[in-house]
Design a protein around this motif. Sequence first.
Motif, short mmCIF file in Angstrom:
data_model
loop_
_atom_site.label_atom_id
_atom_site.label_comp_id
_atom_site.label_asym_id
_atom_site.label_seq_id
_atom_site.Cartn_x
_atom_site.Cartn_y
_atom_site.Cartn_z
N VAL A 68 0.47 -1.31 -0.22
CA VAL A 68 -0.21 0.11 0.57
C VAL A 68 0.71 0.89 0.02
CG1 VAL A 68 -2.06 1.11 1.64
CG2 VAL A 68 -1.81 -0.46 1.27
N ILE A 69 1.90 1.41 0.83
CA ILE A 69 2.79 2.39 1.02
C ILE A 69 3.58 2.60 -0.18
CG2 ILE A 69 4.85 1.16 1.93
CD1 ILE A 69 4.52 3.80 3.92
N SER A 70 3.84 1.52 -1.16
CA SER A 70 4.55 1.74 -2.33
C SER A 70 3.81 2.48 -3.27
CB SER A 70 5.43 0.43 -2.60
OG SER A 70 4.07 -0.62 -2.84
N LEU A 71 2.32 1.79 -3.54
CA LEU A 71 1.92 2.09 -4.12
C LEU A 71 1.52 4.17 -4.07
CD1 LEU A 71 -1.61 0.08 -5.07
CD2 LEU A 71 -0.14 0.46 -6.28
N LEU A 72 1.62 4.55 -2.89
CA LEU A 72 1.18 5.35 -2.37
C LEU A 72 2.48 7.14 -3.07
CD1 LEU A 72 -0.84 5.35 1.43
CD2 LEU A 72 -1.75 5.86 -0.30
N LEU A 73 3.23 6.30 -2.45
CA LEU A 73 4.55 6.75 -2.54
C LEU A 73 5.27 7.33 -4.72
CD1 LEU A 73 6.77 5.28 0.02
CD2 LEU A 73 5.75 8.30 -0.04
N VAL A 74 4.34 6.18 -5.08
CA VAL A 74 5.01 5.78 -6.59
C VAL A 74 4.03 7.12 -7.25
CG1 VAL A 74 3.34 4.51 -8.42
CG2 VAL A 74 5.30 3.37 -7.14
N PHE A 75 2.57 7.35 -6.51
CA PHE A 75 1.48 7.85 -6.99
C PHE A 75 1.84 9.45 -6.71
CE2 PHE A 75 -2.23 10.67 -6.35
CZ PHE A 75 -3.08 11.09 -7.85
N PHE A 214 -1.03 12.38 5.29
CA PHE A 214 -1.21 11.32 5.71
C PHE A 214 -0.12 10.20 5.17
CE2 PHE A 214 -3.01 7.22 3.96
CZ PHE A 214 -3.23 6.27 4.92
N ILE A 215 0.39 10.96 3.90
CA ILE A 215 1.58 9.75 3.62
C ILE A 215 2.60 10.30 4.11
CG2 ILE A 215 3.62 9.82 2.15
CD1 ILE A 215 1.24 10.89 -0.25
N LYS A 216 3.24 11.22 5.37
CA LYS A 216 3.88 11.45 6.16
C LYS A 216 3.55 10.02 7.45
CE LYS A 216 5.48 16.39 4.34
NZ LYS A 216 4.56 16.27 4.02
N LYS A 217 2.06 10.41 7.97
CA LYS A 217 2.06 9.59 9.07
C LYS A 217 1.80 8.30 8.96
CE LYS A 217 -1.02 13.28 10.92
NZ LYS A 217 -2.72 13.70 10.81
N PHE A 218 1.70 8.50 7.39
CA PHE A 218 1.79 6.15 7.78
C PHE A 218 3.01 6.24 7.26
CE2 PHE A 218 0.26 3.41 4.12
CZ PHE A 218 0.44 2.54 5.21
N ALA A 250 11.43 8.04 3.01
CA ALA A 250 11.71 9.09 3.66
C ALA A 250 12.15 10.17 2.26
CB ALA A 250 12.15 9.73 4.72
N SER A 251 12.91 10.02 2.03
CA SER A 251 13.28 10.13 0.67
C SER A 251 12.61 10.42 -0.25
CB SER A 251 14.81 9.69 0.06
OG SER A 251 15.83 9.43 0.81
N LEU A 252 11.80 9.45 -0.38
CA LEU A 252 11.10 9.33 -2.23
C LEU A 252 9.89 10.79 -1.35
CD1 LEU A 252 10.39 5.33 -3.14
CD2 LEU A 252 11.27 7.65 -4.44
N GLU A 253 9.56 10.67 -0.72
CA GLU A 253 8.44 11.94 0.37
C GLU A 253 9.27 13.20 0.18
OE1 GLU A 253 5.50 14.28 1.64
OE2 GLU A 253 5.83 12.19 -0.28
N LEU A 254 10.05 14.19 0.33
CA LEU A 254 11.82 14.74 -0.08
C LEU A 254 11.93 15.24 -0.98
CD1 LEU A 254 14.05 14.22 3.33
CD2 LEU A 254 12.14 15.43 3.19
N ILE A 255 11.53 14.67 -2.25
CA ILE A 255 12.00 14.51 -3.59
C ILE A 255 11.01 15.34 -3.66
CG2 ILE A 255 12.39 13.71 -5.82
CD1 ILE A 255 14.45 11.66 -4.25
#
Length: 287
Positions: A68-75, A214-218, A250-255
Amino acid sequence: MVQYNPKDWITFIFKFHKSDTFRQLIPMMIFIGLYTFSVGYLELEYWKMSEKSHLSNITIMHNMLGFVISLLLVFRTNTAYDRWWEGRKLWGGLVNNSRNLAIKLRVILKEESDREFFRKLIPGYASILSKHLTDEETSKQLYGNVDLEIDHHKHKPNQVAKMLFQKVNDLYEQKKISGDQLIILNSEVQSFTEICGACERIKNTPIPYSYSAFIKKFIFFYVMTLPFGYVFSLGYYSIPVVIFIFYVLASLELIAEEIEDPFGFDANDLPIEKIASNIKKHVEEIL
């Protein structure tokens, strides 16, 4: 914008650029390491829990949520990159439209004074737009014989666009251009405003807060629960494993955070000032 050779793998792996997420995440990575050590110490040394404990089965939850988290980060990263690439296409369009307008004016206009006006004002629009998108003050700028006074309390690119169209309309009224030529030049000037509006849409419309939060909390709660299951199978080796997992997520979110607003001063933002200077160079060559 960072200039690099995409084929140089060694540099990518062993060199840490100032924009690299590793540097930004070092404090949090140290905290995660200490946290994982504390959990491991409590479970293995203090409470002396074994692999038969039900807590060791928490990894089942991580396996399910990992997808689930991989799909969210890809999107998330794809959405951010789309915004970055759209901004690049818009500024590419501004380059082409500026050239097209300069080429048409070079053929249409016969007087040097008229050419001089557009030679200064067409690049001026790109320069003002770049400063407008990066929130720089441009209260007054002088371009040679053209006095360009910008009221910083009003929309700056619109003021320059108005001056451009005003000059085109004056040329028509002075019978220096025909009605058909007025229509042609009007469409080119109008494209400037359309590009400005599209850039402002990207600049002023961030990713929805609830989605980003939500992504950060997840990511946070996902990583914070990893040590409870991993210490039973990896022991204290779970410390570098959990740190690495946190670094990747976290790097994916920062990018994504950095490139979702391409008009700024971050290392990976678009070089709009350089593009504006190239527009100036090309328009001056044409006119």
